[in-house]
Design a protein around this motif. Structure first.
Motif, PDB file in Angstrom:
ATOM      1  N   LYS A 159      42.125  41.755  29.708  1.00 47.93           N
ATOM      2  CA  LYS A 159      42.737  43.291  30.440  1.00 47.93           C
ATOM      3  C   LYS A 159      42.480  44.280  29.626  1.00 47.93           C
ATOM      4  O   LYS A 159      42.351  45.397  30.162  1.00 47.93           O
ATOM      5  N   PHE A 167      42.947  47.553  31.889  1.00 51.23           N
ATOM      6  CA  PHE A 167      44.191  47.483  32.387  1.00 51.23           C
ATOM      7  C   PHE A 167      45.504  47.717  31.713  1.00 51.23           C
ATOM      8  O   PHE A 167      46.508  47.731  32.107  1.00 51.23           O
ATOM      9  N   ALA A 206      39.949  51.930  33.960  1.00 54.39           N
ATOM     10  CA  ALA A 206      39.416  51.038  34.360  1.00 54.39           C
ATOM     11  C   ALA A 206      38.019  51.506  35.653  1.00 54.39           C
ATOM     12  O   ALA A 206      37.471  50.983  35.247  1.00 54.39           O
ATOM     13  N   GLN A 207      38.571  52.389  36.055  1.00 52.56           N
ATOM     14  CA  GLN A 207      37.542  53.027  36.915  1.00 52.56           C
ATOM     15  C   GLN A 207      36.392  53.660  36.332  1.00 52.56           C
ATOM     16  O   GLN A 207      35.350  53.465  36.983  1.00 52.56           O
ATOM     17  N   LEU A 255      32.207  48.610  33.989  1.00 51.99           N
ATOM     18  CA  LEU A 255      31.928  47.183  33.643  1.00 51.99           C
ATOM     19  C   LEU A 255      31.992  46.284  34.830  1.00 51.99           C
ATOM     20  O   LEU A 255      32.611  46.901  36.096  1.00 51.99           O
ATOM     21  N   ILE A 272      33.095  43.140  36.593  1.00 48.29           N
ATOM     22  CA  ILE A 272      34.235  41.875  36.371  1.00 48.29           C
ATOM     23  C   ILE A 272      34.062  41.187  37.492  1.00 48.29           C
ATOM     24  O   ILE A 272      34.400  41.627  38.785  1.00 48.29           O
ATOM     25  N   PHE A 331      36.538  38.027  39.157  1.00 48.96           N
ATOM     26  CA  PHE A 331      37.572  37.537  38.940  1.00 48.96           C
ATOM     27  C   PHE A 331      37.808  36.257  39.562  1.00 48.96           C
ATOM     28  O   PHE A 331      36.972  35.763  40.323  1.00 48.96           O
ATOM     29  N   SER A 340      39.905  35.011  41.559  1.00 47.71           N
ATOM     30  CA  SER A 340      39.908  34.888  42.926  1.00 47.71           C
ATOM     31  C   SER A 340      38.866  35.309  43.773  1.00 47.71           C
ATOM     32  O   SER A 340      39.004  35.675  45.002  1.00 47.71           O
ATOM     33  N   TYR A 341      37.787  35.722  43.066  1.00 49.77           N
ATOM     34  CA  TYR A 341      36.726  36.452  43.796  1.00 49.77           C
ATOM     35  C   TYR A 341      37.003  37.977  44.187  1.00 49.77           C
ATOM     36  O   TYR A 341      36.296  38.738  44.280  1.00 49.77           O
ATOM     37  N   ALA A 342      38.143  37.767  45.126  1.00 52.47           N
ATOM     38  CA  ALA A 342      38.505  39.124  45.539  1.00 52.47           C
ATOM     39  C   ALA A 342      37.347  39.838  46.375  1.00 52.47           C
ATOM     40  O   ALA A 342      37.204  41.207  46.100  1.00 52.47           O
ATOM     41  N   ALA A 395      29.042  42.537  41.025  1.00 54.30           N
ATOM     42  CA  ALA A 395      29.580  43.054  39.587  1.00 54.30           C
ATOM     43  C   ALA A 395      28.353  43.552  38.804  1.00 54.30           C
ATOM     44  O   ALA A 395      28.588  44.117  37.755  1.00 54.30           O
TER      45      ALA A 395
END
Lengths: 356, 261
Positions: A47, A52, A72-73, A77, A79, A81, A83-85, A147
């Motif tokens: 994080k 974040f 973060a924007q 990078l 990333i 996650f 949960s794939y999201a 990513a």
């Protein structure tokens, strides 16, 4: 591009978790796997790197630049996650092209680049499908392609394999390392799965209670853990508390164990580490150890010998993991030998002396 | 279980069916069922200026309520959802549910007290009626949106979008709004259904010339039975249309849910 943590500290208001004084560096193209039990602070590390949260002390550098205050924007990078999201209302191709769209890459070019990225993860024909129609492993690949498509400065993987079933996981490990090498990108992969760490990493950082315990290549971490916490977390381990009685002898509940303890003071409290595969079964027929590495041992050297009763015998296919009860203690061993086991030997070279 | 379902359905359908029958009957006094067949009652309702006016008022109120619900409800639900503080989230959820929990009569009297004063003499205007409907319906839209935001995993998607380089408005436009479109549709249908049938507050707050359909409908009950039935059937049809729309929206949302799972 490199990632560097300089004395990074973060504490949560609740007082639990967080990181203390973490320093590490990930080189260009290197795959660093961060492991630790849940609550060890490895997610905090991600994080902080992702932007974040900001560290309370120390600094984080990406490609030599301090990224404090960069959102973060704008950290650029990649990333993946847990949960794939993936975005369910966009096709697979649109998902992958989305970061390019945000970077104002022209329509034709971004479609072209997204297609290439999709081909690299082995899903060339899935571009027009919706993420919801893909399997977990396929979604994972799309997330990886998304990513990497904009050539980020570094890649972060947050337990990307934990939602997949065991068989798929090993395939995905190979795919991830393959793609990561091809992209030649500094990568931090966070996981609680030590086997995953050992099989994928260039180096492993073991974190426990917010502290970096050891940072080493997989073999070194396994063969020469710095303490019992690392030894117990990485691989299976027999850990026996004891006291040094001479430079070659440590007293334990199993009796005096022959080992190399010359670096320790007489009387020092220590813990002995013996990996299960170093425990050699004595076969009933000839009374000699018949384990796979028996030939390597020099004859005439002292050897630790134990007789006991087999209480657990787990057949795992290629190996067999058994528990031998010796007095009040239990020795866990692993062997390919399938006969009756009533005793074991342990070579002094295979006994590692750790701080208590 | 089957019997209970049957009885319940009968209980639900019977009055509506009787209304339908009654709206086509010539006369219905002291008998189990009406006698004769006529379309006169519908003609009379349609020919009546006050019914027509009320019908248009109702449509106006529903449309305005929906628009304002979207404009207020979506950002509000999003803000509550994104609020980092658990306490804030809980307070916001309780606060939005208040209008549902408080009897409408109480709300209505509140409106009368506040808006009949010399300082705020707006009682009887159409837009005050619209405001009342918004207060009443907003909780339903917000609850629908909040539930779906949790289920759809909007928080994770937004986090990813941020790391991919999307700013706040880009995330809202590209991720949040498209994800919520079915949820918004089904929520709005519920808003419509509630607004169309709403009587209590409307009756207290509406002016004589801005009475919505259900309020005017009450007058019909003092006249011929057939007229009352016909006028009611028209309201039921309106409400059913809204309800079916809502069900369809919810169904679509669910289908998408399955695809995602």
């Amino acid at each position: 591009m490199t990632i560097r943590f300089d004395n990074v500290t973060y504490r949560y208001a609740t007082g639990k978790g967080g990181l203390s004084d973490i320093s590490l560096e990930v080189g260009k193209g290197e795959l660093l796997v961060v492991i630790g039990p849940s609550g060890s602070g490895k997610s905090t590390l991600l994080k902080l790197l992702a932007g974040f949260m900001e560290p309370q002390a120390g600094r984080i550098l990406i490609a030599g630049q301090d990224i404090r205050g960069v959102s973060a924007q704008h950290r650029d990078l990649g990333i993946v996650f847990q949960s794939y999201a993936l975005f369910p209302h966009m096709t697979v191709l649109e998902n992958i092209a989305y970061p390019l769209k945000l970077r104002r890459v022209g329509r034709d070019e971004r479609i072209e680049r997204a297609r290439n990225a999709l081909r690299e993860v082995g899903l060339a024909n899935a571009g027009d499908r919706l993420p919801g129609t893909l399997s977990g492993g396929q979604q994972q690949r799309v997330a990886l392609a998304r990513a990497l498509v904009y050539k980020p400065k570094a890649l972060l993987l947050d337990e990307p394999l934990s939602a997949l079933d065991a068989g798929l996981r090993t395939d995905m490990r190979d795919l991830i390392t393959h793609i990561q090498r091809a992209a030649n990108i500094a990568t931090i992969h966070v996981t609680h799965d030590q086997e995953e760490a050992l099989s994928m990493a260039d180096r492993i950082a073991m974190i426990h209670e917010g502290r970096l315990l050891q940072l080493a290549p997989p073999r070194e971490l396994y063969d020469a853990p710095v303490d019992t916490t690392v030894a117990a977390f990485v691989g299976k381990a027999n850990l026996w508390p004891g006291r040094v009685v001479s430079p070659t002898l440590v007293a334990t509940a199993f009796g005096n164990i022959e080992c190399v303890a010359s670096a320790w003071q007489i009387g020092a409290a220590v813990t002995l580490l013996i990996r299960p595969e170093a425990v050699m079964p004595i076969t009933d027929d000839d009374g000699q150890g018949k384990g796979p590495r028996q030939e390597d041992k020099q004859p005439g050297r002292p050897i630790n010998r134990f007789n006991g009763t087999l209480t657990q015998d787990r057949f795992l296919g290629a190996v067999r993991r058994y528990d031998l009860v010796v007095g009040d203690g239990v020795i866990t061993g692993e062997t390919g030998y399938r006969g009756i086991i009533s005793g074991v030997t342990i070579s002094p070279d295979d006994v590692r002396v750790l701080p208590a | 279980m089957g019997l209970v379902t049957f009885l319940y359905t009968l209980y639900l359908i019977a009055p509506i069916a009787l209304l339908l029958v009654g709206s086509f009957g010539t006369s219905w006094t002291n008998s189990l069922l009406p006698t004769g067949f006529t379309l006169d009652w519908y003609r009379e309702v349609i020919g009546d200026a006050s019914f027509r006016r009320a019908f248009m008022t109702s449509l106006e109120v529903v449309a305005a309520t929906c628009v304002v619900n979207v404009v207020l409800g979506v950002p509000f639900a999003y803000a509550v959802f994104s609020a980092a503080n658990r306490g804030v989230r809980l307070a916001a959820r309780i606060f939005t549910l208040l209008p549902v929990a408080v009897p409408e009569l109480v709300l209505g009297f509140g409106f009368i007290i506040v808006f009949s004063s010399d300082y705020l003499p707006w009682l009887g205007t159409t837009w005050l009626l619209i405001c009342a409907h918004i207060v009443l319906t907003l909780p339903y839209l917000v609850a629908t949106l909040l539930g779906d935001m949790d289920r759809l995993g909007i928080a994770d998607m937004e986090k990813v979008a941020e790391t991919l380089g999307a700013g706040f408005w880009q995330r809202f436009r590209d991720i949040v709004l498209p994800s919520l479109r079915y949820s918004l549709l089904s929520g709005l249908m519920m808003v419509t259904a509630i607004s169309i049938g709403e009587f209590q507050i409307s009756n207290l707050v509406a002016g004589f010339l801005s009475r919505p359909y259900p309020v005017v409908l009450l007058q019909a009950f003092y006249g011929a039975t057939g007229l009352a039935c016909a006028a009611t059937v028209i309201l039921i049809i309106l409400a059913l249309l809204a309800a079916f729309g809502g069900a369809a929206g919810a169904h679509l949302a669910q289908l998408r849910q399955k695809v995602r799972a």
